[in-house]
Structures are given as C-alpha cells and as structure tokens.
Design a protein around this motif. Structure first.
Motif, PDB file in Angstrom:
ATOM      1  N   GLU A   1      33.439  12.621   4.446  1.00 15.48           N
ATOM      2  CA  GLU A   1      33.270  11.970   3.135  1.00 15.48           C
ATOM      3  C   GLU A   1      34.600  11.773   2.399  1.00 15.48           C
ATOM      4  O   GLU A   1      34.726  12.042   1.204  1.00 15.48           O
ATOM      5  N   THR A   2      35.591  11.284   3.109  1.00 18.12           N
ATOM      6  CA  THR A   2      36.901  11.046   2.492  1.00 18.12           C
ATOM      7  C   THR A   2      37.187   9.545   2.361  1.00 18.12           C
ATOM      8  O   THR A   2      38.250   9.156   1.895  1.00 18.12           O
ATOM      9  N   GLY A   3      36.230   8.710   2.757  1.00 16.79           N
ATOM     10  CA  GLY A   3      36.463   7.255   2.796  1.00 16.79           C
ATOM     11  C   GLY A   3      35.923   6.516   1.586  1.00 16.79           C
ATOM     12  O   GLY A   3      35.878   7.054   0.467  1.00 16.79           O
ATOM     13  N   ALA A   4      35.464   5.283   1.831  1.00 22.63           N
ATOM     14  CA  ALA A   4      34.958   4.409   0.758  1.00 22.63           C
ATOM     15  C   ALA A   4      33.772   5.057   0.046  1.00 22.63           C
ATOM     16  O   ALA A   4      33.079   5.916   0.605  1.00 22.63           O
ATOM     17  N   PHE A   5      33.530   4.617  -1.182  1.00 25.57           N
ATOM     18  CA  PHE A   5      32.525   5.238  -2.060  1.00 25.57           C
ATOM     19  C   PHE A   5      31.232   4.422  -2.066  1.00 25.57           C
ATOM     20  O   PHE A   5      31.251   3.217  -2.297  1.00 25.57           O
ATOM     21  N   TYR A   6      30.102   5.099  -1.796  1.00 22.30           N
ATOM     22  CA  TYR A   6      28.780   4.460  -1.780  1.00 22.30           C
ATOM     23  C   TYR A   6      27.849   5.300  -2.646  1.00 22.30           C
ATOM     24  O   TYR A   6      27.451   6.388  -2.231  1.00 22.30           O
ATOM     25  N   ARG A   7      27.508   4.830  -3.816  1.00 26.13           N
ATOM     26  CA  ARG A   7      26.606   5.622  -4.670  1.00 26.13           C
ATOM     27  C   ARG A   7      25.163   5.262  -4.329  1.00 26.13           C
ATOM     28  O   ARG A   7      24.696   4.150  -4.604  1.00 26.13           O
ATOM     29  N   VAL A   8      24.475   6.213  -3.711  1.00 24.99           N
ATOM     30  CA  VAL A   8      23.078   6.009  -3.292  1.00 24.99           C
ATOM     31  C   VAL A   8      22.165   6.412  -4.443  1.00 24.99           C
ATOM     32  O   VAL A   8      22.411   7.408  -5.125  1.00 24.99           O
ATOM     33  N   GLU A   9      21.093   5.622  -4.649  1.00 23.67           N
ATOM     34  CA  GLU A   9      20.116   6.014  -5.667  1.00 23.67           C
ATOM     35  C   GLU A   9      18.722   6.077  -5.061  1.00 23.67           C
ATOM     36  O   GLU A   9      18.314   5.189  -4.322  1.00 23.67           O
ATOM     37  N   ILE A  10      18.011   7.173  -5.359  1.00 26.18           N
ATOM     38  CA  ILE A  10      16.596   7.269  -5.020  1.00 26.18           C
ATOM     39  C   ILE A  10      15.827   7.097  -6.335  1.00 26.18           C
ATOM     40  O   ILE A  10      15.979   7.904  -7.258  1.00 26.18           O
ATOM     41  N   ALA A  11      15.055   6.023  -6.429  1.00 24.29           N
ATOM     42  CA  ALA A  11      14.265   5.771  -7.643  1.00 24.29           C
ATOM     43  C   ALA A  11      12.796   5.788  -7.255  1.00 24.29           C
ATOM     44  O   ALA A  11      12.348   4.971  -6.445  1.00 24.29           O
ATOM     45  N   LEU A  12      12.067   6.739  -7.810  1.00 25.56           N
ATOM     46  CA  LEU A  12      10.623   6.836  -7.529  1.00 25.56           C
ATOM     47  C   LEU A  12       9.839   6.308  -8.715  1.00 25.56           C
ATOM     48  O   LEU A  12      10.091   6.698  -9.853  1.00 25.56           O
ATOM     49  N   HIS A  13       8.918   5.395  -8.432  1.00 24.89           N
ATOM     50  CA  HIS A  13       8.058   4.869  -9.487  1.00 24.89           C
ATOM     51  C   HIS A  13       6.651   4.720  -8.921  1.00 24.89           C
ATOM     52  O   HIS A  13       6.440   3.993  -7.948  1.00 24.89           O
ATOM     53  N   LYS A  14       5.688   5.448  -9.512  1.00 21.97           N
ATOM     54  CA  LYS A  14       4.306   5.454  -9.012  1.00 21.97           C
ATOM     55  C   LYS A  14       4.275   5.697  -7.501  1.00 21.97           C
ATOM     56  O   LYS A  14       3.618   4.972  -6.752  1.00 21.97           O
TER      57      LYS A  14
END
Length: 379
Positions: free
Chosen positions: A135-148
């Motif tokens: 995890e020293t490379g490019a940045f990827y912000r992952v999102e987990i969004a739960l709806h219903k």
C-alpha cells in the motif's frame, strides 16, 4: 479489462437534473438521474473529462459492484468476487470508508473492515502475494454504502470534492459552495453578452463561477485528481482531456460581470479569488451598499445569495434588505432576478411573486431559489 465503466456523479439534493444535463452535454448517452446521483456508462477516458468539466457534481465515483447483503459473510464473499485488480494496482493504497442507512448491517466500522479484508484477499490471490500488501502506491478511496440492504461499492476518482476548484484563497463566514453557485448561474438563461451582477457578493463565488461559465473554462482546470495516478486510465486520456479544456476555453469572450459588497475585506478576498481562478481583471469588484445599485444597461441578470436572517438579531436588517431590493428592481423590468434564501416570506417583502421557484439545499439549509424573469425573457 472491459471497455466501459459505470460512473456515478454525486449531486446535492435538487441539483441532480442539472448534473444529468452536464453529463449529457459531455456526449455521454447512457445516463440515469437518481436521488443524489447521476449514473452513466462510458469509457475510462470519461473519468478525466467528467472530473474536469462537471460544474455542479460533488464527486465522480467508479462503481465496482452492487449487491444485496444481509450478513457479514455475504458482504465478505460478494465483495471478494468483484474484479478489484482491474482498478487497484499491487502497491495501491486503499482505505475503506462507509455508511449504512436502513440496513441489517448497521455497524459501519465492521462493514469497512470486512470490505477491506475481502479486497486484500482478492488482490493477494490475483497478484500472487503471500504476505501483506505494501500500500505504498496510488491512492484509491473505497466506499461501502449500504442502503436498504443493498451494498454499493465504489472508488472515488476525484480526491477532494469537486467544489474545491483551487481558487479560494479566502472566504466569508457562510461561503456558498462553488458547485451550488455554478448551478444558480446555469439555472438562469444568462448569456455572456448580457450584464451579470451579484450586489451581495461576499467572497465572490457566484460572480467567479459566472465568469468561468461565460468563457467556457473547465472548473477543474486549476487542480489535480486522485485518479491521475491510476494506471488503468491512460496518460494520453488525461493529456487529451486537459488539451480539450484548453481548446474549448473562450478567453476572448468579453464579459460584463460585477460583484459588489458593503464589506471592503470581502471585496479584497473576492479579487484575490478571481486572480487565483485565472480571471485577472475580468470581473469588476465594487465596495458599495446594495441600495446604491442602479443598472446602466437593459436585459441584465442579478443572481445573489443574500443573508437569510437565520439569526434573530439579523432578521429586521435582512427583511429591509429584501424590501429595498424589490423596490430597486421594480424600476428595471427588463432585468431577471434570481435570489436564493431560506426566508419563507421573501416574495411578500420583495413585493412580487416569483415567475418560478426551485427547492435547493445550501449545505443543510433548506432554501428556495426565487426566479423573476425579465420582460425580454421567454417564459
């Protein structure tokens, strides 16, 4: 990797249709406008273009997958099935953020760590790594969004929110987001040939966004994006997107845009912001009170986000301001007036019913956008 990706342009409540229009204007056809977002399918080259050009979207996210998840096991297994290696490199840094609304899996920290574990397992297997990921490379912000109970897994392509154009060196105490300011301008049918005024301009956001629109300058031209580091988007796609922005900018378009405010400190900030936006002296800034505003030309546009009188002590002053504005503009029937305020009796004080009203949110404040069309405007 498949040719097309699914992108989600997130939007503040009330702005979805405007964002949808912008996405279509970029030439993308498979567009769905939903609550709080606009979903579209396109080539990866759309990621640079959407980030550079969308004036009213909050962010552009890349959809990795969506599925129903009623248990942590299900969330883990289904996340692991997704093709994360198509996007995240072996050294990629990928923190996971999350939210959960009306779902069985309501513990956001648990959901985040399960998604993280699932992606780690998938990437280790695909890249043949036995130990941990660097995890020293490019940045990827992952999102987990739960709806219903539906899980939506995305990677943020923008980095900072798209309202951060890179020109704001200073601001007043209640600054308008650049994305909302752009929407206020785009909702009018102002053309750069017409005068444009904000007589309560604060730190100048509406006037600056109008100037950027007037000269067709891409709002993201002055900043960088998280996805510029991603290897699955060709460098040529970024180069072409920036070149297109440069080619389409109409720096020779003359503009008649004025921002004025009683506070000299705010006028100085507005001037600095305009210079930082690359607009130099294009916008005229004046320190004056609104009651001294007297249009010298016909068929102009007044667009403003005046004080709302939310604080009790300000109420009387603000009510007088609305009355004054109404009595000034009565003498200029060819002018169109657009006012954003949360003050519910605005029309009463202004002395005239709006031609149109639009519900918008300024941050968490519920507001109305009162639109008065000038006599020259076709309704």
């Amino acid at each position: 990797m498949t040719n097309k990706v699914t992108l989600i342009a997130t939007a503040a409540m009330g702005l979805e249709a405007i964002v949808g229009k912008e996405v279509r204007a970029l030439g993308y056809e498979d567009v769905q406008v939903e609550n709080g977002r606009v979903v579209f399918k396109a080539e990866p080259s759309a990621i640079p273009r959407a980030n550079l050009w969308l004036r009213t979207a909050d962010r552009v996210k890349l959809l990795v997958g969506k599925f129903k998840a009623y248990s942590f096991d299900e969330l883990f297994e289904k996340t692991k099935e997704l093709p994360w290696e198509q996007f995240i490199t072996e050294e990629g840094e990928f923190p996971v953020v999350g939210k959960s609304v009306k779902s069985k899996l309501y513990s956001v920290p648990d959901c985040q760590s399960i998604v993280k574990k699932a992606i780690v397992e998938r990437l280790k297997k695909k890249y043949g790594i036995a130990s941990w990921l660097k995890e020293t490379g490019a940045f990827y912000r992952v999102e987990i969004a739960l709806h219903k109970d539906e899980a939506l897994l995305t990677i943020d392509t923008s980095g900072s929110g798209l309202h951060k154009r890179g020109y704001r060196v200073g601001q007043g105490e209640a600054p308008l987001k650049e994305t909302l300011a752009a929407a206020l301008v785009q909702t009018t049918n102002w053309h750069p040939d017409h005068p444009f005024v904000d007589p309560l301009c604060g730190s100048g956001t509406i006037a600056i966004e109008a100037a950027l629109i007037g000269q067709n300058i891409a709002p993201g031209f002055n900043r960088s994006f998280a996805s510029e580091e991603w290897s699955f988007i060709q460098q040529t796609d970024w180069d072409q997107a920036f070149q297109e922005a440069e080619d389409l900018a109409n720096y020779d378009q003359p503009l008649n845009i004025t921002g004025s405010d009683l506070n000299p400190e705010l006028i100085n900030i507005a001037k600095q912001n305009a210079i930082e936006a690359g607009l130099g002296e294009l916008v005229t800034w004046k320190q004056m009170q609104m009651t001294d505003f007297k249009p010298k030309q016909d068929n102009g546009y007044l667009v403003s986000n005046p004080p709302y009188g939310e604080r009790m002590g300000d109420r009387e002053e603000v009510e007088q301001l609305y009355r004054d504005l109404g009595s000034i503009m009565r003498d200029y029937p060819s002018w169109s007036v657009y006012i954003l305020t949360s003050y519910e009796k605005f029309e009463e004080l202004y002395g005239k019913k709006a031609t149109k009203k639009r519900k918008l949110f300024n941050g968490f404040i519920k507001t109305d956008y009162y639109q008065y069309f000038g006599k020259h405007v076709k309704k």
